[in-house]
Motif scaffolding. Structure first.
Motif, PDB file in Angstrom:
ATOM      1  N   GLN A 220      10.381  -7.323   6.752  1.00  0.00           N
ATOM      2  CA  GLN A 220       9.332  -6.339   6.454  1.00  0.00           C
ATOM      3  C   GLN A 220       8.949  -6.285   4.977  1.00  0.00           C
ATOM      4  N   GLY A 221       9.498  -7.186   4.156  1.00  0.00           N
ATOM      5  CA  GLY A 221       9.203  -7.153   2.724  1.00  0.00           C
ATOM      6  C   GLY A 221       8.036  -8.040   2.331  1.00  0.00           C
TER       7      GLY A 221
ATOM      8  N   ALA B 207       2.900  -3.885  11.423  1.00  0.00           N
ATOM      9  CA  ALA B 207       2.212  -3.422  10.214  1.00  0.00           C
ATOM     10  C   ALA B 207       1.851  -4.554   9.258  1.00  0.00           C
ATOM     11  N   PRO B 208       2.714  -5.584   9.078  1.00  0.00           N
ATOM     12  CA  PRO B 208       2.335  -6.661   8.157  1.00  0.00           C
ATOM     13  C   PRO B 208       1.067  -7.403   8.565  1.00  0.00           C
ATOM     14  N   PHE B 209       0.718  -7.384   9.853  1.00  0.00           N
ATOM     15  CA  PHE B 209      -0.462  -8.103  10.337  1.00  0.00           C
ATOM     16  C   PHE B 209      -1.678  -7.198  10.497  1.00  0.00           C
ATOM     17  N   HIS B 210      -1.433  -5.897  10.648  1.00  0.00           N
ATOM     18  CA  HIS B 210      -2.514  -4.950  10.923  1.00  0.00           C
ATOM     19  C   HIS B 210      -3.475  -4.887   9.730  1.00  0.00           C
ATOM     20  N   GLY B 211      -4.741  -5.208   9.970  1.00  0.00           N
ATOM     21  CA  GLY B 211      -5.738  -5.187   8.905  1.00  0.00           C
ATOM     22  C   GLY B 211      -5.822  -6.477   8.118  1.00  0.00           C
TER      23      GLY B 211
ATOM     24  N   LEU C 172       2.353  -8.269  -1.373  1.00  0.00           N
ATOM     25  CA  LEU C 172       3.426  -7.602  -2.108  1.00  0.00           C
ATOM     26  C   LEU C 172       3.850  -6.282  -1.472  1.00  0.00           C
ATOM     27  N   ARG C 173       3.344  -5.996  -0.284  1.00  0.00           N
ATOM     28  CA  ARG C 173       3.653  -4.716   0.366  1.00  0.00           C
ATOM     29  C   ARG C 173       5.052  -4.740   0.984  1.00  0.00           C
ATOM     30  N   LYS C 174       5.662  -3.577   1.007  1.00  0.00           N
ATOM     31  CA  LYS C 174       6.929  -3.370   1.715  1.00  0.00           C
ATOM     32  C   LYS C 174       6.634  -2.415   2.873  1.00  0.00           C
ATOM     33  N   HIS C 175       6.932  -2.848   4.083  1.00  0.00           N
ATOM     34  CA  HIS C 175       6.525  -2.122   5.275  1.00  0.00           C
ATOM     35  C   HIS C 175       7.676  -1.291   5.845  1.00  0.00           C
ATOM     36  N   PRO C 176       7.349  -0.218   6.573  1.00  0.00           N
ATOM     37  CA  PRO C 176       8.392   0.591   7.222  1.00  0.00           C
ATOM     38  C   PRO C 176       9.218  -0.259   8.175  1.00  0.00           C
TER      39      PRO C 176
ATOM     40  N   ASP D 211       1.255  -3.620  -3.269  1.00  0.00           N
ATOM     41  CA  ASP D 211       1.911  -2.534  -2.555  1.00  0.00           C
ATOM     42  C   ASP D 211       1.222  -1.210  -2.878  1.00  0.00           C
ATOM     43  N   GLY D 212       0.955  -0.424  -1.858  1.00  0.00           N
ATOM     44  CA  GLY D 212       0.311   0.870  -2.045  1.00  0.00           C
ATOM     45  C   GLY D 212      -1.197   0.834  -1.955  1.00  0.00           C
ATOM     46  N   GLU D 213      -1.794  -0.347  -1.934  1.00  0.00           N
ATOM     47  CA  GLU D 213      -3.246  -0.453  -1.840  1.00  0.00           C
ATOM     48  C   GLU D 213      -3.671  -0.626  -0.385  1.00  0.00           C
TER      49      GLU D 213
END
Length: 450
Positions: free
Chosen positions: A70-71, A164-168, A51-55, A241-243
């Motif tokens: 990136q959504g 960023a969506p794949f990192h971690g 559910l994260r939204k990335h830069p 998102d945010g976690e």
């Protein structure tokens, strides 16, 4: 005259037709499971609702198109990395190489194509490669996709927002080779759906959440992994998102039951797959399998084991133990049945899962994974049935069928009316010979009177 005259094949047009025939619900979760099992190496398969939204600033060109990816997304992971053959098969997704093998189930489903119900651009990361399938040429590569060595190109340093969506994600640090596979499908927004040439329907967050909730309920009985050959662990995750890290929702694990000891030697679907893999380098694998199965002294492996599944729900700590199952399967060595299998590129094997604890089950038909077809029997049936393109029905004989459809229907009829009863009788005979199971649980597996 036009020297370039000829058929012009558009991936978008092919996908449009395929997606219209194929259900757009949670079937893609099953397809991800099947893809993982087909590797022959994966033991774990995960699905995540991210559910994260990335830069969206530090991206490669075209920045505007990449920003739409990136959504929120649906992500799949397995612990087997892509081989070179897997990359090739992915690019020929409308004519899968799995159709020509005896040891993979990909010919019986839609595989990665089903993910385009969710997204316009499918991203795949494995080892050091980050690839995209792009039927509408949003990324402008000129050949409907792209592949980058993210380690060599230092994408983490140069374009940190893009990776960023794949990192971690499942231990991927984007700085070195990643041994597993991550498939990411960013959700198609209403704005993207208006421009998409192969699917005009958005895949919004509420729809994704509903499908994940439904699959969580399906996982409770553990039956989705009952006939898989390699995958023994299925997990559902959510990353809010945010976690900083994702949250485990549910985990199902298949194990060989310690509750019973069989006097006969136990063997699992893994041994069946090992037997079939000896034909994977053959120029005509189905014909060579036919020769082996019809030899006078042939002894192909049989499936005989007892398994159970446990599902853990992380939020409550609740653990649900499934009923215990006897898995019993055999290859057909009847020359006529085997010959028919060659004609429709299908392996002549039937496997049953019969309950030996609890009440009788509501039996379903499987082609490795469950189909929406009841059997009327107290157990499940798994076989290489020939299916309609939408995986909702088996081909059955009718007077108007001709060509390959008639062959497929004849194959299904032969499995159902000739070979399945033979295997079922063998399984019941075995149960009757196992005194502890026959006395206590044999009634669960006996067919009910019509």
């Amino acid at each position: 005259a036009d020297p370039a005259f000829g058929l012009k094949i558009s991936p978008a047009a092919i996908l449009r037709s395929l997606l219209q025939q194929y259900p757009s619900g949670g079937q893609f979760l099953l397809e991800a499971l099947q893809n993982a099992d087909d590797t022959g190496r994966a033991t774990k398969c995960c699905a995540m609702l991210d559910l994260r939204k990335h830069p969206a600033k530090r991206l490669r060109e075209p920045v505007a198109s990449r920003a739409t990816l990136q959504g929120e997304s649906v992500v799949f992971y397995d612990d087997a990395g892509f081989s070179e053959r897997d990359w090739r098969s992915l690019q020929f997704m409308c004519d899968s190489q799995k159709r020509h093998t005896v040891h993979e189930a990909g010919a019986f489903g839609m595989g990665s194509r089903s993910f385009f119900h969710i997204t316009d651009v499918l991203q795949v990361l494995s080892h050091s490669k980050l690839s995209s399938l792009d039927p509408d040429e949003l990324l402008g590569s000129g050949h409907f996709g792209e592949q980058t060595d993210f380690v060599e190109e230092q994408l983490l340093k140069k374009f940190p927002d893009e990776v960023a969506p794949f990192h971690g994600m499942f231990g991927c640090d984007m700085a070195k080779d990643f041994p597993g596979t991550i498939i990411r499908a960013s959700l198609r927004t209403p704005e993207r759906a208006k421009k998409c040439s192969f699917c005009s329907h958005p895949f919004d967050l509420s729809r994704a959440e509903r499908i994940f909730k439904e699959f969580e309920e399906v996982m409770t009985n553990g039956e989705v992994i009952l006939f898989l050959t390699c995958v023994r662990n299925v997990e559902l995750w959510q990353w809010n998102d945010g976690e900083k890290s994702p949250t485990l929702i549910a985990r199902t694990m298949l194990g060989v039951s310690s509750g019973h000891r069989l006097s006969a030697q136990m063997s699992s679907p893994r041994e069946m797959r090992t037997y079939l893999e000896q034909f994977k380098t053959s120029e005509d694998p189905f014909r060579d399998l036919q020769r082996d199965l019809t030899k006078p002294d042939t002894k192909p492996p049989k499936i005989l084991d007892i398994v159970d599944m446990e599902t853990e729900f992380a939020s409550t700590g609740r653990k649900v133990k499934s009923r215990r199952w006897l898995r019993f399967g055999a290859f057909c060595t009847d020359p006529e049945t085997v010959r028919l299998g060659v004609s429709c590129s299908s392996v002549p094997i039937v496997t049953l899962a019969l309950p030996i604890s609890g009440e009788a089950a509501e039996g379903r038909v499987f082609t490795l994974l469950p189909l929406p077809l009841p059997t009327g029997l107290p157990g499940h049936i798994n076989a290489c049935f020939r299916l309609h393109d939408n995986r909702r029905a088996l081909w059955r004989l009718t007077k108007d069928l001709e060509g390959e459809h008639r062959i497929w229907s004849s194959w299904n009829e032969r499995l159902l009316t000739t070979f399945l009863p033979t295997v079922y009788a063998e399984a019941l005979t075995f149960l009757a010979s196992a005194s502890d199971m026959a006395t206590e649980y044999g009634h669960c597996a006996w067919p009910k009177e019509a």
